[in-house]
Design a protein around this motif. Structure first.
Motif, PDB file in Angstrom:
ATOM      1  N   TYR A  10       0.839  -1.198   0.000  1.00  0.00           N
ATOM      2  CA  TYR A  10       0.000   0.000   0.000  1.00  0.00           C
ATOM      3  C   TYR A  10       0.878   1.253   0.000  1.00  0.00           C
ATOM      4  N   ASN A  11       0.362   2.324  -0.619  1.00  0.00           N
ATOM      5  CA  ASN A  11       1.075   3.590  -0.592  1.00  0.00           C
ATOM      6  C   ASN A  11       0.954   4.206   0.805  1.00  0.00           C
ATOM      7  N   THR A  12       1.582   5.348   1.006  1.00  0.00           N
ATOM      8  CA  THR A  12       1.607   5.979   2.330  1.00  0.00           C
ATOM      9  C   THR A  12       0.214   6.371   2.819  1.00  0.00           C
ATOM     10  N   GLY A  13      -0.687   6.710   1.912  1.00  0.00           N
ATOM     11  CA  GLY A  13      -2.033   7.109   2.280  1.00  0.00           C
ATOM     12  C   GLY A  13      -3.013   5.956   2.415  1.00  0.00           C
ATOM     13  N   MET A  14      -2.569   4.738   2.157  1.00  0.00           N
ATOM     14  CA  MET A  14      -3.410   3.533   2.210  1.00  0.00           C
ATOM     15  C   MET A  14      -4.622   3.624   1.276  1.00  0.00           C
ATOM     16  N   LYS A  86       2.711  -1.092   4.352  1.00  0.00           N
ATOM     17  CA  LYS A  86       2.447   0.283   3.911  1.00  0.00           C
ATOM     18  C   LYS A  86       3.786   0.989   3.796  1.00  0.00           C
ATOM     19  N   LEU A  87       4.020   1.660   2.672  1.00  0.00           N
ATOM     20  CA  LEU A  87       5.272   2.388   2.492  1.00  0.00           C
ATOM     21  C   LEU A  87       5.431   3.437   3.587  1.00  0.00           C
ATOM     22  N   LYS A  88       6.662   3.605   4.065  1.00  0.00           N
ATOM     23  CA  LYS A  88       6.957   4.609   5.085  1.00  0.00           C
ATOM     24  C   LYS A  88       7.002   6.009   4.485  1.00  0.00           C
ATOM     25  N   SER A 103      -2.875   1.168  -8.179  1.00  0.00           N
ATOM     26  CA  SER A 103      -4.314   1.083  -8.416  1.00  0.00           C
ATOM     27  C   SER A 103      -5.052   1.659  -7.220  1.00  0.00           C
ATOM     28  N   ASP A 104      -6.095   2.443  -7.499  1.00  0.00           N
ATOM     29  CA  ASP A 104      -6.920   2.878  -6.370  1.00  0.00           C
ATOM     30  C   ASP A 104      -7.734   1.681  -5.890  1.00  0.00           C
ATOM     31  N   LEU A 105      -8.259   1.791  -4.707  1.00  0.00           N
ATOM     32  CA  LEU A 105      -8.914   0.648  -4.055  1.00  0.00           C
ATOM     33  C   LEU A 105     -10.403   0.544  -4.360  1.00  0.00           C
ATOM     34  N   THR A 106     -10.889   1.346  -5.312  1.00  0.00           N
ATOM     35  CA  THR A 106     -12.307   1.284  -5.672  1.00  0.00           C
ATOM     36  C   THR A 106     -12.583   0.258  -6.764  1.00  0.00           C
ATOM     37  N   GLN A 107     -11.546  -0.409  -7.264  1.00  0.00           N
ATOM     38  CA  GLN A 107     -11.707  -1.388  -8.333  1.00  0.00           C
ATOM     39  C   GLN A 107     -12.410  -2.643  -7.819  1.00  0.00           C
ATOM     40  N   ASN A 108     -13.002  -3.403  -8.740  1.00  0.00           N
ATOM     41  CA  ASN A 108     -13.593  -4.691  -8.398  1.00  0.00           C
ATOM     42  C   ASN A 108     -12.513  -5.766  -8.564  1.00  0.00           C
ATOM     43  N   PHE A 109     -11.777  -6.005  -7.491  1.00  0.00           N
ATOM     44  CA  PHE A 109     -10.663  -6.951  -7.543  1.00  0.00           C
ATOM     45  C   PHE A 109     -11.119  -8.403  -7.637  1.00  0.00           C
ATOM     46  N   LEU A 134      -5.197  -3.957  13.446  1.00  0.00           N
ATOM     47  CA  LEU A 134      -4.305  -4.938  14.075  1.00  0.00           C
ATOM     48  C   LEU A 134      -2.920  -4.965  13.441  1.00  0.00           C
ATOM     49  N   LEU A 135      -2.776  -4.346  12.276  1.00  0.00           N
ATOM     50  CA  LEU A 135      -1.558  -4.493  11.487  1.00  0.00           C
ATOM     51  C   LEU A 135      -0.566  -3.359  11.613  1.00  0.00           C
ATOM     52  N   GLU A 136      -0.870  -2.320  12.366  1.00  0.00           N
ATOM     53  CA  GLU A 136       0.026  -1.155  12.472  1.00  0.00           C
ATOM     54  C   GLU A 136       0.284  -0.539  11.114  1.00  0.00           C
ATOM     55  N   LEU A 137      -0.759  -0.512  10.256  1.00  0.00           N
ATOM     56  CA  LEU A 137      -0.610   0.066   8.920  1.00  0.00           C
ATOM     57  C   LEU A 137      -1.045   1.512   8.922  1.00  0.00           C
TER      58      LEU A 137
END
Length: 137
Positions: A10-14, A86-88, A103-109, A134-137
């Motif tokens: 994931y990018n920095t902004g998740m 997640k990238l720092k 890719s943005d997360l609005t896609q139908n994966f 739970l993932l510290e992301l």
């Protein structure tokens, strides 16, 4: 049994996930997550960082990977370890194995005509969405 890994980056902004467009079979032409083969005697997490660097030029300093799930395919005699991170900070991605893109997360994966993995990408993204706290992301 052969081991593989798949990396959810994931990018920095998740709000975006790193994808690749496959240049060869299996799944040629479809979008997929990055990852690769776990070599004989290699520890899964070490293999994940190695594959990430080889395929994207993202180093261990740029991201912390978390092992979130596994898939075992007994008929195909293989297993897949799934890592997420997640990238720092923003990084430049590059690789010559496949075409990389965010890719943005609005896609139908779950769309098997666009994405590799028989719907698994959608499943993995939904699992991360349910467990981000739970993932510290």
């Amino acid at each position: 049994m052969q081991g593989y890994n798949v990396l959810m980056i994931y990018n920095t902004g998740m709000d975006q996930i790193l994808m690749c467009r496959r240049l060869k079979d299996p799944y040629k032409g479809l979008s997929n997550l990055v990852g690769g083969k776990i070599e004989e005697g290699e520890v899964g997490l070490e293999a994940a960082y190695r594959e990430l660097f080889e395929e994207t030029n993202i180093s261990k300093d740029d991201i912390t990977l978390h092992h979130v799930m596994d898939f075992t395919y007994y008929l195909q005699r293989c297993f897949v370890e799934v890592y997420v991170g997640k990238l720092k900070y923003d990084v430049s991605i590059s690789g010559d194995e496949n075409e990389l893109y965010w890719s943005d997360l609005t896609q139908n994966f779950f769309d098997k005509s666009q994405y590799a993995g028989e719907g698994n990408i959608g499943h993995m993204i939904e699992q991360v969405n349910m467990s981000k706290h739970l993932l510290e992301l």
